[in-house]
Design a protein around this motif. Structure first.
Motif, PDB file in Angstrom:
ATOM      1  N   THR A   6     -29.080 110.600 -10.565  1.00  0.00           N
ATOM      2  CA  THR A   6     -29.766 110.227  -9.335  1.00  0.00           C
ATOM      3  C   THR A   6     -31.127 109.692  -9.743  1.00  0.00           C
ATOM      4  O   THR A   6     -31.734 110.179 -10.696  1.00  0.00           O
ATOM      5  CB  THR A   6     -29.925 111.452  -8.403  1.00  0.00           C
ATOM      6  OG1 THR A   6     -28.629 111.973  -8.136  1.00  0.00           O
ATOM      7  CG2 THR A   6     -30.615 111.092  -7.105  1.00  0.00           C
ATOM      8  N   HIS A   7     -31.598 108.692  -9.033  1.00  0.00           N
ATOM      9  CA  HIS A   7     -32.872 108.075  -9.388  1.00  0.00           C
ATOM     10  C   HIS A   7     -33.788 108.052  -8.166  1.00  0.00           C
ATOM     11  O   HIS A   7     -33.325 107.977  -7.035  1.00  0.00           O
ATOM     12  CB  HIS A   7     -32.625 106.647  -9.898  1.00  0.00           C
ATOM     13  CG  HIS A   7     -33.852 105.981 -10.407  1.00  0.00           C
ATOM     14  ND1 HIS A   7     -34.513 106.387 -11.540  1.00  0.00           N
ATOM     15  CD2 HIS A   7     -34.554 104.937  -9.924  1.00  0.00           C
ATOM     16  CE1 HIS A   7     -35.562 105.608 -11.739  1.00  0.00           C
ATOM     17  NE2 HIS A   7     -35.604 104.724 -10.770  1.00  0.00           N
ATOM     18  N   GLU A  15     -31.664 107.918  -4.813  1.00  0.00           N
ATOM     19  CA  GLU A  15     -30.889 106.694  -4.910  1.00  0.00           C
ATOM     20  C   GLU A  15     -29.939 106.714  -6.101  1.00  0.00           C
ATOM     21  O   GLU A  15     -30.122 107.468  -7.056  1.00  0.00           O
ATOM     22  CB  GLU A  15     -31.812 105.461  -5.049  1.00  0.00           C
ATOM     23  CG  GLU A  15     -32.562 105.104  -3.789  1.00  0.00           C
ATOM     24  CD  GLU A  15     -33.928 105.759  -3.750  1.00  0.00           C
ATOM     25  OE1 GLU A  15     -34.496 106.035  -4.821  1.00  0.00           O
ATOM     26  OE2 GLU A  15     -34.419 106.021  -2.642  1.00  0.00           O
ATOM     27  N   LEU A  16     -28.963 105.822  -6.024  1.00  0.00           N
ATOM     28  CA  LEU A  16     -28.082 105.592  -7.158  1.00  0.00           C
ATOM     29  C   LEU A  16     -28.838 104.822  -8.228  1.00  0.00           C
ATOM     30  O   LEU A  16     -29.730 104.024  -7.904  1.00  0.00           O
ATOM     31  CB  LEU A  16     -26.863 104.770  -6.725  1.00  0.00           C
ATOM     32  CG  LEU A  16     -25.852 105.494  -5.847  1.00  0.00           C
ATOM     33  CD1 LEU A  16     -24.888 104.492  -5.219  1.00  0.00           C
ATOM     34  CD2 LEU A  16     -25.096 106.519  -6.669  1.00  0.00           C
ATOM     35  N   ASP A  37     -29.740 101.875 -10.783  1.00  0.00           N
ATOM     36  CA  ASP A  37     -29.646 100.426 -10.562  1.00  0.00           C
ATOM     37  C   ASP A  37     -28.297  99.847 -10.968  1.00  0.00           C
ATOM     38  O   ASP A  37     -27.741  99.010 -10.271  1.00  0.00           O
ATOM     39  CB  ASP A  37     -30.757  99.690 -11.327  1.00  0.00           C
ATOM     40  CG  ASP A  37     -32.147  99.979 -10.776  1.00  0.00           C
ATOM     41  OD1 ASP A  37     -32.251 100.535  -9.654  1.00  0.00           O
ATOM     42  OD2 ASP A  37     -33.130  99.657 -11.465  1.00  0.00           O
ATOM     43  N   GLN A  75     -25.476 100.402  -8.236  1.00  0.00           N
ATOM     44  CA  GLN A  75     -25.727 100.134  -6.818  1.00  0.00           C
ATOM     45  C   GLN A  75     -24.802  99.046  -6.259  1.00  0.00           C
ATOM     46  O   GLN A  75     -24.260  99.196  -5.158  1.00  0.00           O
ATOM     47  CB  GLN A  75     -27.191  99.764  -6.585  1.00  0.00           C
ATOM     48  CG  GLN A  75     -28.099 100.958  -6.684  1.00  0.00           C
ATOM     49  CD  GLN A  75     -29.542 100.632  -6.353  1.00  0.00           C
ATOM     50  OE1 GLN A  75     -29.870  99.545  -5.892  1.00  0.00           O
ATOM     51  NE2 GLN A  75     -30.417 101.597  -6.587  1.00  0.00           N
ATOM     52  N   LYS A 127     -21.801  99.252  -3.242  1.00  0.00           N
ATOM     53  CA  LYS A 127     -21.642  98.333  -2.106  1.00  0.00           C
ATOM     54  C   LYS A 127     -20.227  97.770  -2.068  1.00  0.00           C
ATOM     55  O   LYS A 127     -19.636  97.608  -0.995  1.00  0.00           O
ATOM     56  CB  LYS A 127     -22.662  97.198  -2.195  1.00  0.00           C
ATOM     57  CG  LYS A 127     -24.081  97.642  -1.938  1.00  0.00           C
ATOM     58  CD  LYS A 127     -25.057  96.502  -2.130  1.00  0.00           C
ATOM     59  CE  LYS A 127     -26.485  97.004  -2.026  1.00  0.00           C
ATOM     60  NZ  LYS A 127     -27.453  95.980  -2.428  1.00  0.00           N
ATOM     61  N   THR A 131     -33.457 116.059  -3.564  1.00  0.00           N
ATOM     62  CA  THR A 131     -32.361 115.085  -3.592  1.00  0.00           C
ATOM     63  C   THR A 131     -31.462 115.331  -4.810  1.00  0.00           C
ATOM     64  O   THR A 131     -30.838 114.409  -5.339  1.00  0.00           O
ATOM     65  CB  THR A 131     -32.923 113.651  -3.644  1.00  0.00           C
ATOM     66  OG1 THR A 131     -33.795 113.548  -4.775  1.00  0.00           O
ATOM     67  CG2 THR A 131     -33.677 113.308  -2.371  1.00  0.00           C
ATOM     68  N   TYR A 134     -27.906 113.638  -5.507  1.00  0.00           N
ATOM     69  CA  TYR A 134     -27.534 112.765  -4.392  1.00  0.00           C
ATOM     70  C   TYR A 134     -26.734 111.559  -4.866  1.00  0.00           C
ATOM     71  O   TYR A 134     -25.892 111.062  -4.124  1.00  0.00           O
ATOM     72  CB  TYR A 134     -28.785 112.295  -3.635  1.00  0.00           C
ATOM     73  CG  TYR A 134     -29.196 113.188  -2.496  1.00  0.00           C
ATOM     74  CD1 TYR A 134     -28.989 114.561  -2.527  1.00  0.00           C
ATOM     75  CD2 TYR A 134     -29.799 112.667  -1.372  1.00  0.00           C
ATOM     76  CE1 TYR A 134     -29.376 115.375  -1.486  1.00  0.00           C
ATOM     77  CE2 TYR A 134     -30.186 113.466  -0.314  1.00  0.00           C
ATOM     78  CZ  TYR A 134     -29.976 114.821  -0.382  1.00  0.00           C
ATOM     79  OH  TYR A 134     -30.360 115.625   0.660  1.00  0.00           O
ATOM     80  N   GLY A 135     -26.988 111.086  -6.086  1.00  0.00           N
ATOM     81  CA  GLY A 135     -26.209 109.959  -6.603  1.00  0.00           C
ATOM     82  C   GLY A 135     -24.733 110.297  -6.647  1.00  0.00           C
ATOM     83  O   GLY A 135     -23.889 109.535  -6.163  1.00  0.00           O
ATOM     84  N   THR A 159     -23.345 110.762  -3.124  1.00  0.00           N
ATOM     85  CA  THR A 159     -23.167 109.463  -2.471  1.00  0.00           C
ATOM     86  C   THR A 159     -21.883 108.797  -2.944  1.00  0.00           C
ATOM     87  O   THR A 159     -21.092 108.305  -2.134  1.00  0.00           O
ATOM     88  CB  THR A 159     -24.379 108.543  -2.760  1.00  0.00           C
ATOM     89  OG1 THR A 159     -25.547 109.137  -2.203  1.00  0.00           O
ATOM     90  CG2 THR A 159     -24.174 107.151  -2.184  1.00  0.00           C
TER      91      THR A 159
END
Length: 144
Positions: free
Chosen positions: A56-57, A61-62, A64, A67, A71, A95, A98-99, A102
């Protein structure tokens, strides 16, 4: 034996090291695997076994490099994919992993089937995250 697509989300390289250890574990148990460091849905079979290995970053967030793949998953039905998830994180952040969470949610929403509960590795407690990841995967492989 099965073939696994190891899909890596990484910023600083720890997930890559874990993916390499998971690849070795799979091969030692008679399976084959391919590591995807720059995953693209067009390059990965939309059936079979996927092993997501991501950190997780930032603020949950996922990384880079994964990402765009995330999508792409939203746009694809993946009913023939079965998957496992290895998450790396730091529990001092709210978090935490979370990556991985997600990616699991995206895959489930696309119709993929989770093969076993995800492992979330706290790097504060496991400075060598490969060890608990290999132990978890070995335990899973012994059950199938």
């Amino acid at each position: 034996m099965a073939n696994f697509e190891i899909i890596v989300g990484t910023m600083l390289g720890a997930s890559e090291y874990v993916a390499d250890a998971l690849l070795e574990t799979l091969e030692a148990n008679g399976h084959s695997a391919t590591i995807h460091l720059d995953p693209d849905i067009a390059d990965i079979p939309s059936s079979g076994n996927w092993l997501i290995c991501t950190s997780t970053h930032g603020a949950g967030e996922l990384p880079d490099n994964i990402q765009q793949f995330a999508k792409q998953i939203k746009q694809k039905a993946l009913h023939d994919v079965e998957f496992l998830v290895v998450g790396l994180g730091d529990s001092s952040y709210d978090t935490y992993c979370y990556g991985a969470k997600t990616m699991q949610e995206l895959l489930l929403n696309s119709g993929a089937k989770l093969l076993a509960p995800a492992i979330h590795i706290d790097v504060l407690n496991h400075p060598i995250p490969e060890e608990p990841a290999v132990e978890w995967l070995t335990s899973y492989l012994q059950q199938i």
